[in-house]
Structures are given as C-alpha cells and as structure tokens.
Design an enzyme around this catalytic site. Sequence first.
Site, mmCIF file in Angstrom:
data_model
loop_
_atom_site.group_PDB
_atom_site.id
_atom_site.type_symbol
_atom_site.label_atom_id
_atom_site.label_comp_id
_atom_site.label_asym_id
_atom_site.label_seq_id
_atom_site.Cartn_x
_atom_site.Cartn_y
_atom_site.Cartn_z
ATOM 1 N N LYS A 130 -16.209 -15.188 -40.844
ATOM 2 C CA LYS A 130 -16.150 -15.660 -42.227
ATOM 3 C C LYS A 130 -14.829 -16.353 -42.470
ATOM 4 O O LYS A 130 -13.774 -15.845 -42.075
ATOM 5 C CB LYS A 130 -16.264 -14.431 -43.161
ATOM 6 C CG LYS A 130 -16.294 -14.772 -44.626
ATOM 7 C CD LYS A 130 -17.687 -15.128 -45.083
ATOM 8 C CE LYS A 130 -17.724 -15.729 -46.477
ATOM 9 N NZ LYS A 130 -17.354 -17.179 -46.487
ATOM 10 N N LYS B 158 -7.831 -10.081 -42.405
ATOM 11 C CA LYS B 158 -8.022 -9.989 -43.858
ATOM 12 C C LYS B 158 -9.314 -9.236 -44.199
ATOM 13 O O LYS B 158 -9.322 -8.340 -45.044
ATOM 14 C CB LYS B 158 -8.086 -11.417 -44.406
ATOM 15 C CG LYS B 158 -7.939 -11.544 -45.895
ATOM 16 C CD LYS B 158 -8.138 -12.993 -46.338
ATOM 17 C CE LYS B 158 -7.136 -13.965 -45.753
ATOM 18 N NZ LYS B 158 -7.295 -15.339 -46.279
ATOM 19 N N LYS C 179 -12.649 -19.921 -39.172
ATOM 20 C CA LYS C 179 -12.044 -20.956 -40.013
ATOM 21 C C LYS C 179 -12.462 -22.317 -39.505
ATOM 22 O O LYS C 179 -12.757 -22.481 -38.314
ATOM 23 C CB LYS C 179 -10.512 -20.852 -39.962
ATOM 24 C CG LYS C 179 -9.834 -21.496 -41.152
ATOM 25 C CD LYS C 179 -9.890 -20.556 -42.346
ATOM 26 C CE LYS C 179 -9.088 -21.042 -43.515
ATOM 27 N NZ LYS C 179 -8.871 -19.945 -44.475
ATOM 28 N N THR D 235 -9.397 -15.630 -55.627
ATOM 29 C CA THR D 235 -8.195 -15.494 -54.791
ATOM 30 C C THR D 235 -6.987 -15.163 -55.674
ATOM 31 O O THR D 235 -6.240 -14.211 -55.398
ATOM 32 C CB THR D 235 -7.942 -16.782 -53.981
ATOM 33 O OG1 THR D 235 -9.142 -17.095 -53.261
ATOM 34 C CG2 THR D 235 -6.796 -16.621 -53.009
ATOM 35 N N ASN E 131 -6.269 -24.158 -56.514
ATOM 36 C CA ASN E 131 -7.188 -23.157 -57.056
ATOM 37 C C ASN E 131 -6.545 -21.769 -57.143
ATOM 38 O O ASN E 131 -6.633 -21.107 -58.173
ATOM 39 C CB ASN E 131 -8.466 -23.113 -56.214
ATOM 40 C CG ASN E 131 -9.500 -22.196 -56.854
ATOM 41 O OD1 ASN E 131 -9.803 -22.337 -58.044
ATOM 42 N ND2 ASN E 131 -9.983 -21.237 -56.107
ATOM 43 N N SER F 131 -16.456 -13.742 -51.907
ATOM 44 C CA SER F 131 -17.396 -14.448 -51.027
ATOM 45 C C SER F 131 -18.402 -13.448 -50.436
ATOM 46 O O SER F 131 -19.592 -13.744 -50.314
ATOM 47 C CB SER F 131 -16.663 -15.129 -49.871
ATOM 48 O OG SER F 131 -16.189 -16.396 -50.254
HETATM 49 N N1 GLU Z 1 -10.329 -19.787 -47.740
HETATM 50 C C1 GLU Z 1 -10.229 -18.472 -48.315
HETATM 51 C C2 GLU Z 1 -9.273 -17.619 -47.504
HETATM 52 O O1 GLU Z 1 -8.461 -18.116 -46.780
HETATM 53 C C3 GLU Z 1 -11.580 -17.829 -48.551
HETATM 54 C C4 GLU Z 1 -12.421 -17.604 -47.359
HETATM 55 C C5 GLU Z 1 -13.848 -17.141 -47.673
HETATM 56 O O2 GLU Z 1 -14.154 -16.933 -48.833
HETATM 57 O O3 GLU Z 1 -14.602 -16.989 -46.732
HETATM 58 O O4 GLU Z 1 -9.254 -16.443 -47.627
#
Ligand code: GLU
Length: 465
Positions: free
Chosen positions: A72, A96, A108, A192, A223, A375
Amino acid sequence: MPVSESDGIFTDAIGRLDRAAEFAAIDSEALEKLKHPKAILEVSIPVRMDDGSLRVFRGYRVRYDCTRGPTKGGIRFHPQVSLGEVKALAFWMTCKCAVVGIPFGGGKGGVVVDPKQLSRMELERLSRGFVDEMADFIGPNTDIPAPDVYTNAMIMGWMMDEYGKIHRQRTPAMITGKPIPLGGSLGRDDATGRGAYYCIKELERIRNWKPANVRVAVQGFGNAGQHVARLLYDDGYRVVATSDSRGGVYREEGLDIPRAIQLKKEGQAVGAVYSSRSVCDCLKCGSADCNCSRHDSATGEVISNEALLELDVDVLIPAALENQITQDNADRVKAPVIIEVANGPTTSQADEILTAKGTLVVPDILANAGGVTVSYFEWVQNLAGYYWTVEEVHERLQKIMAREFNAIYEFMNDKGIDMRTAAYAQALDRISEAIEAQGTSVYFAADRTNSNHSAGKPGHTRSYP
Ligand code: GLU
C-alpha cells in the site's frame, strides 16, 4: 553514501533498521529480508501531448514487503522522483502500516514529471498511461496505490476508471483517495493532517500545553500541511509561519490560515489541477517593495523555506519533501518538538544531532500515518460496499492514532531512546511476527525457545508451539 546520490536516500532509510532491531523481537533473517524490496517495476509511459507531439515519461512502482497484507502506498508526480526515492518511500510505507497496525505491507510509485507544466488533458493521459503500464502489477489484493505529492483524488478517479476498463470490472478497492462519488471515503482528504493533529493533541495532554501559547511553523502548504495548519488554527494554536515550494511567510501574532487556504483554492482555476498561487501571494508581506493590496490581519513577512526550519517556535512541522533537516542545519533548528508530516524530512545524521540536544521528533511513520489509515478504511468500505459517516471515520482514526502514539511514547520513555527508534521497534515487532509465522530459521529451529531473538521489549513473550 551521501544522501544526494539517487540510492543514498534508500540506504539512509534502511540504515535505521539495525538500531531499532536492538529494541525489537526480530530474527536476523527477518531483518535481512526487510533490507530488500520485494519487486520493482520500471516503465516508460508514452503520452500524446496537446500539440500532437509524443513525450515518454519514466515511472516506477516498488512493492516493498507484503507479509502483513497487500502492499500500500501513494503515487508521486514530481520532477525529482528517482528509483532510490521510491524504494525509500515504499520501505517507509511498510513500517508505517505496521506502526498503526493496519493489514498492509508497503509500496510506492512515482513518475518523473513536473505536473504543473501539463494541461489537464495531458495529466489525465499520463495518469491513465501509468495504469496501463502497471495493470498487472497493482490490484485490490496485491498492491493498492493512493495519492502522494502532486497527485490527488481526481487523478485516483482516472486511474480507477482506467483499471476498470482494462479488467472489464469496476474495482474501487484497487486504489484509495478517490473522489467520494467514485467510492472514496469521507474524511480521506484531510486524513494525513488530521492524524498528525491527533498526535499533537496527545502531546498537548501529556505536556499540559495551552494552545494559545504554542507557536507552530508548518513547512509545506499542500494537502497535509494545509489541513494540519487549519486544525491547529481552529484549536487556537498560533501558526506563525508556513511555506510552499516558492517560499514562506511569517507573522509573530499568527497567520490567518483559513484565508490562505481559501486564496490558494481560488488560484486552482489556472493550469491543470494545481494552484497557481503561492502561499506568499496569499499572505503577502507589507514591506515597502511589496505591491500586495492585502495589508490586514493576514499579512506577514516573507521568509525562505530554509529560514522557516530555523525559526524560534515551539513546534516545527515539516510537511513538504524529504531531506529538509540535514547535518548542515540540524544544529540551528530551535523547535523543541518536530512533527514529521512529510515522509523522510530528517536525515539520520540530523537525527543524531537532534537527539543529542533533546528535541522530540515524532517520526513520519507515526505522525503521517493518518492518510494510509483512512485509506485502509476506504478499502474496507469498498470491499464491504457499505459507507461510513465522517464522524465514524474521525473517531476510528483518533483511536488508532492515540493508541499507537501513547504506546510508542511510553516505550521511548521506558527504554530511554528516541521516538523514531521506538516507532521502528514497534513496526519491526509486528512485521517480524508475520515473517516468522510464514517460516524462517527460527520457526524451524529444533529448540525454538532458544532462538536468536533480542526480545527487547520488557515482558515480551513470544511462544512457538
Ligand atoms: N501517500 C500517503 C503516505 O505517504 C498515503 C498512502 C496511502 O494512503 O496509501 O502515507
């Protein structure tokens, strides 16, 4: 390796594992596995430009580790995207998701592009092209993208639509951060920033803060930065400085954050989907050479991004890009508390300097985990086909953030370590449990009680049947 080299950022990122492993129950094989990404796909994305010419963009997707669930993580559109960066970001996503205990691994993606130079149609063709190239690599049970730097709900909607066309199946759970009418979750837009805000609320409780006395600087007005600034402003915190890629603005009495957000939004009519207004345009200075007509409560003094990091404030929130606090400026950072809303804003060398001077750094893998947590809620709602109220989303997010923040804060104090090491130790515990459950040498050892576990946590008893 210096962090400026393309893979340096990844080397720096995984360098933190060994230190954290001293405080986690992790087998050496599991640790070794975590130092390598599972799979990498590098693609060329041909895009027909509005003038009829063809441009080919480079894109990456890294699936780092999927032991705890599908990988994810977001997709970033930025001119500085490199494979090393995407690998580091995918590694951070793995940790994370484990830190907040959601059933995902980490991944990613990135495209090397300055999306502000593209028209809306070009941006749509690029987004759809990315999915065309990645269609077999991503999916609701394998690898689930989301927004990241310079990508947003509209782009996620295009990507979902493209994936649905390729597979001839509407599959909302293949991507998160979608527009609400296409299966997005309420509360994902500010998640976030809100997750970081919930961490700050825990600190407020623990340290008995009075918001009106707490001066905050937020680097980045995207954001994440906008929302954390707004939530703190609404609670009476003094947000004295903020910035974006074009510079920053400072006002001792506190900035008018709702107004800055409003003016930035109004600037969105220009170009593709990005604001043409910088935060400085929105909250401009009243200096002699300034033509700004808004010399009222919203005005402030223009400062650079670098100067913002060194302001005498109580809380510093880097919410832009990685590698902002380095060995070159760490000793000039005055804020006693740093909340990392960006991914990787502090290098490991800077970390040592900050730890030595007693700065509390709430690490990215905890502080910005609110986005991926909501998410996860979106994915759950898509799979169930049943949607929650925004209050339900906020309540569940708050519970997770407060629970994990307090567990890590307590572990930090118990062990006398920094909060980042404590967060990584928690992540490693959870990831290693999953890796070992799949079978490592520990699992197969004749005497399983006599493994090479460091079992750093007090009272940590892992039994092997
Ligand atoms: N881009 C965000 C992060 O770095 C969200 C990633 C997601 O929701 O999968 O945590």
